[in-house]
Design a protein around this motif. Structure first.
Motif, PDB file in Angstrom:
ATOM      1  N   GLU A  65      -7.560  -0.689 117.684  1.00  0.00           N
ATOM      2  CA  GLU A  65      -6.187  -0.205 118.461  1.00  0.00           C
ATOM      3  C   GLU A  65      -6.828  -0.156 119.956  1.00  0.00           C
ATOM      4  O   GLU A  65      -5.724  -0.537 120.760  1.00  0.00           O
ATOM      5  N   ARG A  66      -7.962   0.426 120.436  1.00  0.00           N
ATOM      6  CA  ARG A  66      -8.281   0.325 121.756  1.00  0.00           C
ATOM      7  C   ARG A  66      -8.510  -1.229 122.188  1.00  0.00           C
ATOM      8  O   ARG A  66      -8.521  -1.221 123.555  1.00  0.00           O
ATOM      9  N   ARG A  67      -8.376  -2.308 121.580  1.00  0.00           N
ATOM     10  CA  ARG A  67      -8.466  -3.362 121.980  1.00  0.00           C
ATOM     11  C   ARG A  67      -7.018  -4.104 121.794  1.00  0.00           C
ATOM     12  O   ARG A  67      -6.981  -5.471 121.810  1.00  0.00           O
ATOM     13  N   GLY A  68      -5.937  -3.456 121.589  1.00  0.00           N
ATOM     14  CA  GLY A  68      -4.794  -3.886 121.517  1.00  0.00           C
ATOM     15  C   GLY A  68      -4.034  -4.127 120.233  1.00  0.00           C
ATOM     16  O   GLY A  68      -3.103  -4.820 120.213  1.00  0.00           O
ATOM     17  N   TYR A  69      -4.843  -4.103 119.095  1.00  0.00           N
ATOM     18  CA  TYR A  69      -3.862  -4.336 117.855  1.00  0.00           C
ATOM     19  C   TYR A  69      -3.360  -2.947 117.402  1.00  0.00           C
ATOM     20  O   TYR A  69      -3.597  -1.744 117.570  1.00  0.00           O
ATOM     21  N   SER A  70      -2.457  -3.320 116.532  1.00  0.00           N
ATOM     22  CA  SER A  70      -1.348  -2.438 116.030  1.00  0.00           C
ATOM     23  C   SER A  70      -1.208  -2.390 114.741  1.00  0.00           C
ATOM     24  O   SER A  70      -1.576  -3.482 113.982  1.00  0.00           O
ATOM     25  N   ARG A  71      -1.105  -1.021 114.019  1.00  0.00           N
ATOM     26  CA  ARG A  71      -1.051  -0.789 112.601  1.00  0.00           C
ATOM     27  C   ARG A  71       0.328  -1.242 112.321  1.00  0.00           C
ATOM     28  O   ARG A  71       1.313  -0.933 113.162  1.00  0.00           O
ATOM     29  N   THR A  72       0.721  -2.149 111.300  1.00  0.00           N
ATOM     30  CA  THR A  72       1.837  -2.578 110.712  1.00  0.00           C
ATOM     31  C   THR A  72       2.539  -1.570 109.864  1.00  0.00           C
ATOM     32  O   THR A  72       3.609  -1.864 109.795  1.00  0.00           O
ATOM     33  N   GLY A  73       1.666  -0.860 108.956  1.00  0.00           N
ATOM     34  CA  GLY A  73       2.176  -0.257 107.853  1.00  0.00           C
ATOM     35  C   GLY A  73       2.558  -1.145 106.547  1.00  0.00           C
ATOM     36  O   GLY A  73       2.619  -0.621 105.594  1.00  0.00           O
ATOM     37  N   ARG A  74       2.230  -2.515 106.976  1.00  0.00           N
ATOM     38  CA  ARG A  74       2.243  -3.463 105.853  1.00  0.00           C
ATOM     39  C   ARG A  74       0.895  -3.407 105.103  1.00  0.00           C
ATOM     40  O   ARG A  74      -0.165  -3.502 105.761  1.00  0.00           O
ATOM     41  N   THR A  75       1.092  -3.212 103.826  1.00  0.00           N
ATOM     42  CA  THR A  75      -0.211  -3.037 103.008  1.00  0.00           C
ATOM     43  C   THR A  75      -0.460  -4.070 102.023  1.00  0.00           C
ATOM     44  O   THR A  75       0.429  -4.953 101.490  1.00  0.00           O
ATOM     45  N   LYS A  76      -1.633  -4.316 101.423  1.00  0.00           N
ATOM     46  CA  LYS A  76      -1.824  -5.046 100.002  1.00  0.00           C
ATOM     47  C   LYS A  76      -2.851  -4.305  99.324  1.00  0.00           C
ATOM     48  O   LYS A  76      -3.729  -3.853  99.883  1.00  0.00           O
ATOM     49  N   PRO A  77      -2.600  -4.437  98.023  1.00  0.00           N
ATOM     50  CA  PRO A  77      -3.651  -3.577  97.217  1.00  0.00           C
ATOM     51  C   PRO A  77      -5.317  -4.206  97.242  1.00  0.00           C
ATOM     52  O   PRO A  77      -5.190  -5.479  97.636  1.00  0.00           O
ATOM     53  N   PHE A  78      -6.102  -3.301  97.162  1.00  0.00           N
ATOM     54  CA  PHE A  78      -7.226  -3.618  96.962  1.00  0.00           C
ATOM     55  C   PHE A  78      -7.637  -4.404  95.705  1.00  0.00           C
ATOM     56  O   PHE A  78      -7.042  -3.926  94.692  1.00  0.00           O
ATOM     57  N   PRO A  79      -8.387  -5.271  95.525  1.00  0.00           N
ATOM     58  CA  PRO A  79      -8.429  -6.226  94.168  1.00  0.00           C
ATOM     59  C   PRO A  79      -9.460  -5.721  93.317  1.00  0.00           C
ATOM     60  O   PRO A  79     -10.701  -6.070  92.953  1.00  0.00           O
ATOM     61  N   TYR A  80      -9.147  -4.428  92.764  1.00  0.00           N
ATOM     62  CA  TYR A  80      -9.925  -3.647  91.616  1.00  0.00           C
ATOM     63  C   TYR A  80     -10.185  -4.671  90.446  1.00  0.00           C
ATOM     64  O   TYR A  80      -9.158  -5.323  90.207  1.00  0.00           O
ATOM     65  N   GLY A  81     -11.232  -4.736  90.170  1.00  0.00           N
ATOM     66  CA  GLY A  81     -11.616  -5.305  88.812  1.00  0.00           C
ATOM     67  C   GLY A  81     -12.301  -6.721  89.195  1.00  0.00           C
ATOM     68  O   GLY A  81     -12.782  -7.516  88.250  1.00  0.00           O
ATOM     69  N   ASP A  82     -12.161  -7.315  90.395  1.00  0.00           N
ATOM     70  CA  ASP A  82     -12.732  -8.354  91.004  1.00  0.00           C
ATOM     71  C   ASP A  82     -14.286  -8.033  91.800  1.00  0.00           C
ATOM     72  O   ASP A  82     -13.933  -7.786  92.819  1.00  0.00           O
ATOM     73  N   GLU A  83     -15.216  -8.243  91.023  1.00  0.00           N
ATOM     74  CA  GLU A  83     -16.540  -8.010  91.728  1.00  0.00           C
ATOM     75  C   GLU A  83     -16.891  -8.747  92.903  1.00  0.00           C
ATOM     76  O   GLU A  83     -17.824  -8.212  93.628  1.00  0.00           O
ATOM     77  N   ARG A  84     -16.232  -9.968  93.235  1.00  0.00           N
ATOM     78  CA  ARG A  84     -16.324 -10.591  94.356  1.00  0.00           C
ATOM     79  C   ARG A  84     -16.176  -9.848  95.577  1.00  0.00           C
ATOM     80  O   ARG A  84     -16.534  -9.976  96.652  1.00  0.00           O
ATOM     81  N   PHE A  85     -15.351  -8.798  95.560  1.00  0.00           N
ATOM     82  CA  PHE A  85     -15.030  -7.889  96.589  1.00  0.00           C
ATOM     83  C   PHE A  85     -15.634  -6.464  96.731  1.00  0.00           C
ATOM     84  O   PHE A  85     -15.466  -5.789  97.542  1.00  0.00           O
ATOM     85  N   ARG A 140     -10.430   3.367 106.818  1.00  0.00           N
ATOM     86  CA  ARG A 140     -11.622   2.992 108.033  1.00  0.00           C
ATOM     87  C   ARG A 140     -10.926   3.449 109.188  1.00  0.00           C
ATOM     88  O   ARG A 140     -10.588   2.752 110.089  1.00  0.00           O
ATOM     89  N   ASP A 141     -10.723   4.991 109.278  1.00  0.00           N
ATOM     90  CA  ASP A 141     -10.024   5.312 110.502  1.00  0.00           C
ATOM     91  C   ASP A 141     -10.815   5.083 111.937  1.00  0.00           C
ATOM     92  O   ASP A 141     -10.142   4.548 112.918  1.00  0.00           O
ATOM     93  N   GLU A 142     -12.056   5.084 111.845  1.00  0.00           N
ATOM     94  CA  GLU A 142     -12.622   4.734 113.304  1.00  0.00           C
ATOM     95  C   GLU A 142     -12.710   3.375 113.675  1.00  0.00           C
ATOM     96  O   GLU A 142     -12.704   2.916 114.603  1.00  0.00           O
ATOM     97  N   LEU A 143     -12.942   2.629 112.580  1.00  0.00           N
ATOM     98  CA  LEU A 143     -12.743   1.144 112.658  1.00  0.00           C
ATOM     99  C   LEU A 143     -11.341   0.617 113.245  1.00  0.00           C
ATOM    100  O   LEU A 143     -11.211  -0.128 114.337  1.00  0.00           O
ATOM    101  N   ILE A 144     -10.312   1.336 112.367  1.00  0.00           N
ATOM    102  CA  ILE A 144      -8.728   1.058 112.857  1.00  0.00           C
ATOM    103  C   ILE A 144      -8.688   1.644 114.422  1.00  0.00           C
ATOM    104  O   ILE A 144      -8.159   0.871 115.175  1.00  0.00           O
ATOM    105  N   ALA A 145      -9.153   2.622 114.887  1.00  0.00           N
ATOM    106  CA  ALA A 145      -9.034   3.076 116.203  1.00  0.00           C
ATOM    107  C   ALA A 145      -9.903   2.064 117.104  1.00  0.00           C
ATOM    108  O   ALA A 145      -9.265   1.949 118.322  1.00  0.00           O
ATOM    109  N   TRP A 146     -10.899   1.653 116.730  1.00  0.00           N
ATOM    110  CA  TRP A 146     -11.493   0.653 117.608  1.00  0.00           C
ATOM    111  C   TRP A 146     -10.801  -0.411 117.831  1.00  0.00           C
ATOM    112  O   TRP A 146     -10.704  -1.162 119.006  1.00  0.00           O
TER     113      TRP A 146
END
Length: 177
Positions: free
Chosen positions: A138-158, A130-136
């Motif tokens: 970042e303009r408000r002072g948030y920083s990317r950490t490089g820390r990630t977690k996997p998307f919950p594939y197989g869990d239809e709740r997401f 979500r590059d456009e959302l992340i850029a938004w």
């Protein structure tokens, strides 16, 4: 005349409104009226009333509602996690996106985190494509950490992923005094 807006904490009576707002901001054709849609890479639901009701009963979290002229135009979920305020499920009604409401909600969340909860930082996860959302953020002072977690594939709740490269990245903002 300037529209009147207020913030308030949600109650159980707001669960259906919150669920509908979240769905409209992220999924299905209605979400395409705004710019935060995930409809191109996630189908299915984003949340439901049951999940919202469960979050509303949690001891450390709350939904913050933004009302403009009596209409719930935005909401988000925040949770006090020690020195961290977790920020998620941020939704602005698609016709109101791009009007400055999002900025006002973020400012209110940061105020709560700093003044009411004495948190050192606000943290969130965003799907990392979500590059456009992340850029938004970042303009408000948030920083990317490089820390990630996997998307919950197989869990239809997401949702039902339409691609196989989804994951969440943590964004963080340190709060000053």
């Amino acid at each position: 005349m300037t529209p009147k807006h207020t913030f308030r904490a949600a109650t159980q009576a707001d669960a259906a409104v919150i669920a509908s707002l979240v769905e409209s901001a992220y999924r299905g054709d209605a979400s395409r009226a705004g710019w935060t849609t995930e409809a191109d890479f996630l189908h299915g639901r984003r949340t439901d009333i049951t999940e919202i009701e469960e979050l509303l009963t949690g001891p450390n979290g709350r939904f913050v509602l933004f009302e403009r002229d009596g209409l719930v135009a935005a909401s988000c979920y925040i949770e006090h996690q020690g020195a961290v305020c977790y920020f998620g499920m941020f939704s602005v009604h698609p016709p109101f996106q791009g009007t400055g409401i999002g900025r006002l909600v973020i400012e209110e969340v940061e105020r709560i985190a700093r003044e009411e909860w004495q948190c050192e930082r606000v943290e969130m996860t965003v799907i990392d494509i979500r590059d456009e959302l992340i850029a938004w953020y970042e303009r408000r002072g948030y920083s990317r950490t490089g820390r990630t977690k996997p998307f919950p594939y197989g869990d239809e709740r997401f949702g039902l992923p339409q691609r196989d490269d989804l994951r969440f990245e943590y964004l963080v903002k340190a709060l000053g005094a």
